[in-house]
Design an enzyme around this catalytic site. Structure first.
Site, PDB file in Angstrom:
ATOM      1  N   ASN A   6      10.607  -1.501   2.210  1.00 56.49           N
ATOM      2  CA  ASN A   6       8.941  -1.584   1.956  1.00 56.49           C
ATOM      3  C   ASN A   6       8.499  -0.465   0.891  1.00 56.49           C
ATOM      4  O   ASN A   6       8.709   0.707   0.912  1.00 56.49           O
ATOM      5  CB  ASN A   6       8.288  -1.007   3.520  1.00 56.49           C
ATOM      6  CG  ASN A   6       6.894  -1.216   3.506  1.00 56.49           C
ATOM      7  OD1 ASN A   6       6.265  -0.940   2.507  1.00 56.49           O
ATOM      8  ND2 ASN A   6       6.197  -1.839   4.537  1.00 56.49           N
ATOM      9  N   HIS A   9       4.233   2.078  -0.365  1.00 51.87           N
ATOM     10  CA  HIS A   9       3.774   3.356  -0.928  1.00 51.87           C
ATOM     11  C   HIS A   9       4.028   3.713  -2.261  1.00 51.87           C
ATOM     12  O   HIS A   9       3.817   4.684  -2.818  1.00 51.87           O
ATOM     13  CB  HIS A   9       4.266   4.309   0.335  1.00 51.87           C
ATOM     14  CG  HIS A   9       3.821   4.194   1.452  1.00 51.87           C
ATOM     15  ND1 HIS A   9       2.385   3.877   1.714  1.00 51.87           N
ATOM     16  CD2 HIS A   9       4.441   4.131   2.552  1.00 51.87           C
ATOM     17  CE1 HIS A   9       2.331   3.996   2.932  1.00 51.87           C
ATOM     18  NE2 HIS A   9       3.415   3.862   3.500  1.00 51.87           N
ATOM     19  N   HIS A  42       3.350  -5.149   2.255  1.00 53.87           N
ATOM     20  CA  HIS A  42       2.156  -5.627   3.037  1.00 53.87           C
ATOM     21  C   HIS A  42       0.830  -5.554   2.305  1.00 53.87           C
ATOM     22  O   HIS A  42       0.205  -4.616   1.705  1.00 53.87           O
ATOM     23  CB  HIS A  42       1.841  -4.418   4.075  1.00 53.87           C
ATOM     24  CG  HIS A  42       1.012  -4.742   5.066  1.00 53.87           C
ATOM     25  ND1 HIS A  42       0.822  -3.646   6.274  1.00 53.87           N
ATOM     26  CD2 HIS A  42       0.107  -5.567   5.386  1.00 53.87           C
ATOM     27  CE1 HIS A  42       0.044  -4.138   7.133  1.00 53.87           C
ATOM     28  NE2 HIS A  42      -0.491  -5.411   6.636  1.00 53.87           N
ATOM     29  N   ARG A  44      -2.432  -5.886   2.465  1.00 49.55           N
ATOM     30  CA  ARG A  44      -3.596  -5.480   3.642  1.00 49.55           C
ATOM     31  C   ARG A  44      -4.966  -6.255   3.121  1.00 49.55           C
ATOM     32  O   ARG A  44      -5.113  -6.212   1.914  1.00 49.55           O
ATOM     33  CB  ARG A  44      -3.828  -4.151   3.793  1.00 49.55           C
ATOM     34  CG  ARG A  44      -2.667  -3.537   4.563  1.00 49.55           C
ATOM     35  CD  ARG A  44      -2.931  -2.106   4.848  1.00 49.55           C
ATOM     36  NE  ARG A  44      -3.748  -1.843   5.859  1.00 49.55           N
ATOM     37  CZ  ARG A  44      -3.393  -1.448   7.075  1.00 49.55           C
ATOM     38  NH1 ARG A  44      -2.215  -1.267   7.455  1.00 49.55           N
ATOM     39  NH2 ARG A  44      -4.382  -1.494   7.965  1.00 49.55           N
ATOM     40  N   ARG A  48      -5.212  -1.640   0.165  1.00 45.96           N
ATOM     41  CA  ARG A  48      -5.194  -0.390  -0.113  1.00 45.96           C
ATOM     42  C   ARG A  48      -4.140   0.288  -0.892  1.00 45.96           C
ATOM     43  O   ARG A  48      -4.047   1.131  -1.533  1.00 45.96           O
ATOM     44  CB  ARG A  48      -5.330   0.501   1.155  1.00 45.96           C
ATOM     45  CG  ARG A  48      -4.302   0.257   2.108  1.00 45.96           C
ATOM     46  CD  ARG A  48      -4.432   1.354   3.244  1.00 45.96           C
ATOM     47  NE  ARG A  48      -5.312   1.092   4.060  1.00 45.96           N
ATOM     48  CZ  ARG A  48      -5.305   1.447   5.568  1.00 45.96           C
ATOM     49  NH1 ARG A  48      -4.338   1.999   5.651  1.00 45.96           N
ATOM     50  NH2 ARG A  48      -6.122   0.657   6.227  1.00 45.96           N
ATOM     51  N   GLU A  68       4.204  -8.905   4.976  1.00 43.56           N
ATOM     52  CA  GLU A  68       3.575  -8.474   6.078  1.00 43.56           C
ATOM     53  C   GLU A  68       2.225  -8.867   6.026  1.00 43.56           C
ATOM     54  O   GLU A  68       1.455  -8.470   4.754  1.00 43.56           O
ATOM     55  CB  GLU A  68       3.607  -6.883   6.270  1.00 43.56           C
ATOM     56  CG  GLU A  68       5.028  -6.505   6.734  1.00 43.56           C
ATOM     57  CD  GLU A  68       5.242  -5.025   6.826  1.00 43.56           C
ATOM     58  OE1 GLU A  68       4.347  -4.393   6.486  1.00 43.56           O
ATOM     59  OE2 GLU A  68       6.451  -4.555   7.182  1.00 43.56           O
ATOM     60  N   THR A  99       0.147   0.427  10.645  1.00 44.87           N
ATOM     61  CA  THR A  99       0.163  -0.506  11.749  1.00 44.87           C
ATOM     62  C   THR A  99       0.246   0.067  13.124  1.00 44.87           C
ATOM     63  O   THR A  99       1.518   0.459  13.209  1.00 44.87           O
ATOM     64  CB  THR A  99       0.985  -1.559  11.366  1.00 44.87           C
ATOM     65  OG1 THR A  99       0.891  -2.065  10.097  1.00 44.87           O
ATOM     66  CG2 THR A  99       0.803  -2.893  12.073  1.00 44.87           C
ATOM     67  N   GLU A 149       9.749  -8.702  15.234  1.00 44.74           N
ATOM     68  CA  GLU A 149      10.104  -7.326  14.726  1.00 44.74           C
ATOM     69  C   GLU A 149       9.348  -6.417  15.872  1.00 44.74           C
ATOM     70  O   GLU A 149       8.281  -6.376  16.010  1.00 44.74           O
ATOM     71  CB  GLU A 149       9.378  -7.270  13.234  1.00 44.74           C
ATOM     72  CG  GLU A 149       9.793  -5.840  13.017  1.00 44.74           C
ATOM     73  CD  GLU A 149       9.316  -5.661  11.504  1.00 44.74           C
ATOM     74  OE1 GLU A 149       9.587  -6.549  10.603  1.00 44.74           O
ATOM     75  OE2 GLU A 149       9.159  -4.331  10.979  1.00 44.74           O
ATOM     76  N   HIS A 189       9.269   0.476  11.836  1.00 40.06           N
ATOM     77  CA  HIS A 189       8.084   1.373  11.854  1.00 40.06           C
ATOM     78  C   HIS A 189       8.513   2.776  12.483  1.00 40.06           C
ATOM     79  O   HIS A 189       8.987   3.155  13.328  1.00 40.06           O
ATOM     80  CB  HIS A 189       6.866   0.949  12.871  1.00 40.06           C
ATOM     81  CG  HIS A 189       5.565   1.375  12.361  1.00 40.06           C
ATOM     82  ND1 HIS A 189       5.252   2.580  12.331  1.00 40.06           N
ATOM     83  CD2 HIS A 189       4.787   0.703  11.607  1.00 40.06           C
ATOM     84  CE1 HIS A 189       3.969   2.724  12.084  1.00 40.06           C
ATOM     85  NE2 HIS A 189       3.731   1.691  11.158  1.00 40.06           N
TER      86      HIS A 189
HETATM   87  N1  PXP Z   1       7.408  -3.037   9.766  1.00 39.72           N
HETATM   88  C1  PXP Z   1       5.896  -3.434   9.644  1.00 39.72           C
HETATM   89  C2  PXP Z   1       5.631  -4.518  10.470  1.00 39.72           C
HETATM   90  C3  PXP Z   1       5.322  -2.581   9.442  1.00 39.72           C
HETATM   91  O1  PXP Z   1       3.908  -2.560   9.295  1.00 39.72           O
HETATM   92  C4  PXP Z   1       5.646  -1.397   8.550  1.00 39.72           C
HETATM   93  C5  PXP Z   1       4.473  -0.339   7.951  1.00 39.72           C
HETATM   94  O2  PXP Z   1       4.111  -0.956   6.985  1.00 39.72           O
HETATM   95  C6  PXP Z   1       7.004  -1.160   8.519  1.00 39.72           C
HETATM   96  C7  PXP Z   1       8.088  -2.088   9.235  1.00 39.72           C
HETATM   97  C8  PXP Z   1       7.543   0.247   7.867  1.00 39.72           C
HETATM   98  O3  PXP Z   1       7.139   0.918   8.679  1.00 39.72           O
HETATM   99  P1  PXP Z   1       7.377   2.685   7.891  1.00 39.72           P
HETATM  100  O4  PXP Z   1       6.678   2.547   6.680  1.00 39.72           O
HETATM  101  O5  PXP Z   1       6.935   3.510   9.048  1.00 39.72           O
HETATM  102  O6  PXP Z   1       8.928   2.837   7.601  1.00 39.72           O
END
Ligand code: PXP
Length: 235
Positions: A6, A9, A42, A44, A48, A68, A99, A149, A189
């Site tokens: 992901n 960030h 993601h 959003r 953001r 996402e 989330t 998921e 997550h």
């Molecule tokens: N899976 C989903 C559906 C999420 O919403 C997120 C956060 O954006 C993640 C995985 C990844 O989570 P983390 O950033 O805590 O690893």
């Protein structure tokens, strides 16, 4: 078990100065040099971190994108235009930091069934981000999801506090229940370099989507090494 990285960030940091650095396309290219399944992004509603143009630029690289998204018509239109490899429907509240819970599939079966249909017609794999509850798993099957998921946030928080066996068992049970219904199972997550090894105890997990911990580690050792170390841990 495959890894979805992901990269939200990278965009969070870039947006802090409203500029171009760090470059999300460069991050995507680096990540794609590794044995990962997909890049998770993601989009959003408040944009953001990831912006619409980020998705188009990363798609141009030929990347598999796991998008996402909230189940809203505005984002669905973008998904249908981009045609990512997969979408993962998540709940979304503007005020939340991240989330914070699973999608309530049970209470919106009809809406989600209609929402998912055009995505699947375009050949997009559909996953639903849910808590480890049998009712939510059953509803996910009923509305036509290919994958669930499992939200590992509760597990990750419990791990930090020193005892996560109950939460891990809940994930194992939900995964087994889903697989018996014919669903494929991912998780994500709050997973990090300390707790991720426990995901190997969940039979048949396909993919882990991990962002925050990888990008955090990358600040100190670089994205290449951060991804490689995570891949080693989930091998
Ligand atoms: N899976 C989903 C559906 C999420 O919403 C997120 C956060 O954006 C993640 C995985 C990844 O989570 P983390 O950033 O805590 O690893």
């Amino acid at each position: 078990m495959k890894l979805g990285v992901n990269i939200d960030h990278i965009a969070t940091l870039r947006n802090a100065r409203a500029g171009l650095e760090p470059d999300i396309v460069a991050a995507a290219k680096l990540a794609l040099n590794h044995d990962i399944l997909a890049l998770t992004m993601h989009l959003r509603e408040d944009r953001r971190h990831i912006k619409d143009e980020d998705l188009y630029e990363v798609k141009k690289l030929g990347a598999k994108i796991n998008l996402e998204m909230a189940a809203t018509k505005e984002i669905q239109k973008i998904a249908l235009d981009i045609v990512p490899y997969s979408v993962c429907l998540v709940p979304e509240r503007r005020q939340e930091i991240t989330t914070e819970g699973g999608l309530d599939v049970e209470s919106q079966r009809e809406y989600l069934k209609d929402f998912i249909k055009p995505l699947k017609e375009k050949g997009i794999i559909v996953s639903l981000f849910i808590d480890a509850q049998n009712g939510q798993v059953r509803a996910s099957k009923e509305v036509g999801a290919d994958y669930i998921e499992l939200h590992t946030g509760k597990f990750s928080n419990a791990f930090e506090k020193g005892s996560c066996q109950r939460e891990l068992n809940e994930l194992k049970d939900a995964a087994k229940y889903a697989q018996n219904l014919g669903l494929k199972v991912n998780a994500g997550h709050g997973l990090n370099y300390k707790n991720v090894y426990l995901m190997k105890e969940i039979d048949g997990l396909c993919e882990l989507n991990i962002g925050h911990s990888i990008i955090s580690k990358a600040i100190f050792c670089g994205l290449d090494r951060a991804i490689e170390e995570m891949l080693e841990l989930i091998k």
